[in-house]
Write a protein that holds these residues in place. Sequence first.
Motif, PDB file in Angstrom:
ATOM      1  N   ALA A  31      -6.074   3.071  -3.024  1.00 37.05           N
ATOM      2  CA  ALA A  31      -5.938   2.947  -1.577  1.00 37.05           C
ATOM      3  C   ALA A  31      -5.153   4.123  -1.006  1.00 37.05           C
ATOM      4  O   ALA A  31      -4.155   4.550  -1.580  1.00 37.05           O
ATOM      5  N   HIS A  32      -5.628   4.626   0.137  1.00 40.19           N
ATOM      6  CA  HIS A  32      -4.897   5.651   0.876  1.00 40.19           C
ATOM      7  C   HIS A  32      -5.214   5.462   2.353  1.00 40.19           C
ATOM      8  O   HIS A  32      -6.070   4.659   2.725  1.00 40.19           O
ATOM      9  N   GLY A  33      -4.515   6.174   3.200  1.00 39.27           N
ATOM     10  CA  GLY A  33      -4.724   6.025   4.638  1.00 39.27           C
ATOM     11  C   GLY A  33      -4.497   4.577   5.054  1.00 39.27           C
ATOM     12  O   GLY A  33      -3.587   3.896   4.555  1.00 39.27           O
ATOM     13  N   GLU A  34      -5.330   4.084   5.942  1.00 32.93           N
ATOM     14  CA  GLU A  34      -5.204   2.690   6.405  1.00 32.93           C
ATOM     15  C   GLU A  34      -5.518   1.686   5.294  1.00 32.93           C
ATOM     16  O   GLU A  34      -5.195   0.508   5.405  1.00 32.93           O
ATOM     17  N   GLY A  35      -6.125   2.157   4.225  1.00 32.49           N
ATOM     18  CA  GLY A  35      -6.469   1.281   3.106  1.00 32.49           C
ATOM     19  C   GLY A  35      -5.283   0.701   2.366  1.00 32.49           C
ATOM     20  O   GLY A  35      -5.428  -0.258   1.613  1.00 32.49           O
ATOM     21  N   ILE A  36      -4.086   1.241   2.582  1.00 26.25           N
ATOM     22  CA  ILE A  36      -2.909   0.720   1.880  1.00 26.25           C
ATOM     23  C   ILE A  36      -2.367  -0.553   2.505  1.00 26.25           C
ATOM     24  O   ILE A  36      -1.566  -1.257   1.907  1.00 26.25           O
ATOM     25  N   ARG A  37      -2.771  -0.877   3.728  1.00 24.77           N
ATOM     26  CA  ARG A  37      -2.158  -1.971   4.499  1.00 24.77           C
ATOM     27  C   ARG A  37      -2.150  -3.302   3.759  1.00 24.77           C
ATOM     28  O   ARG A  37      -1.193  -4.066   3.862  1.00 24.77           O
ATOM     29  N   PHE A  38      -3.183  -3.604   3.010  1.00 25.02           N
ATOM     30  CA  PHE A  38      -3.233  -4.895   2.317  1.00 25.02           C
ATOM     31  C   PHE A  38      -2.268  -4.957   1.136  1.00 25.02           C
ATOM     32  O   PHE A  38      -1.965  -6.045   0.639  1.00 25.02           O
ATOM     33  N   LEU A  39      -1.766  -3.814   0.701  1.00 23.66           N
ATOM     34  CA  LEU A  39      -0.829  -3.769  -0.423  1.00 23.66           C
ATOM     35  C   LEU A  39       0.637  -3.776   0.013  1.00 23.66           C
ATOM     36  O   LEU A  39       1.529  -3.607  -0.809  1.00 23.66           O
ATOM     37  N   LEU A  40       0.858  -3.988   1.289  1.00 21.74           N
ATOM     38  CA  LEU A  40       2.226  -4.110   1.797  1.00 21.74           C
ATOM     39  C   LEU A  40       2.651  -5.572   1.765  1.00 21.74           C
ATOM     40  O   LEU A  40       1.834  -6.473   2.002  1.00 21.74           O
TER      41      LEU A  40
END
Length: 143
Positions: A64-73
């Motif tokens: 995940a990078h960019g906006e794709g990381i949001r679910f890993l917060l």
Amino acid sequence: MKRILFKLLFAGLIALVAGTSAFAAERIKVVYHLMEGIDQATRAMANIRNHLRAEPDTQIVVVAHGEGIRFLLKGAQDRNNRPFDSAISELAAQGVDFRVCHNTLTAHRIPESQLVPEAKLVPSGVAEVARLQAREGFVYLRP
């Protein structure tokens, strides 16, 4: 002459069968590339669950990078207010590896402490996707 031809055909058939069974025994490796945000992550999690039901021995890496990381917060939820953390834990327990772009965290000023425990940092998400494909033979999927 017929006997030699028959032996050659038989040897070729044996080699083909042996090669096919060796190929079938190889573990499939897949990288799921996430960069679009919560909706893509929701689709990806469903895809990964279905993927593992059909092929439980598949090695899956989520990058995940960019906006794709949001679910890993920590505390992230899908559109229906369902938390991602339990789904991530379940998939991680099945061997799914979650990797997060350090460049994205830096650019968005997100501390590493905000990540779920299953997330592992990589220097660059795009470089990680390329490395997995070019050097480790991973198949690329983008849900």
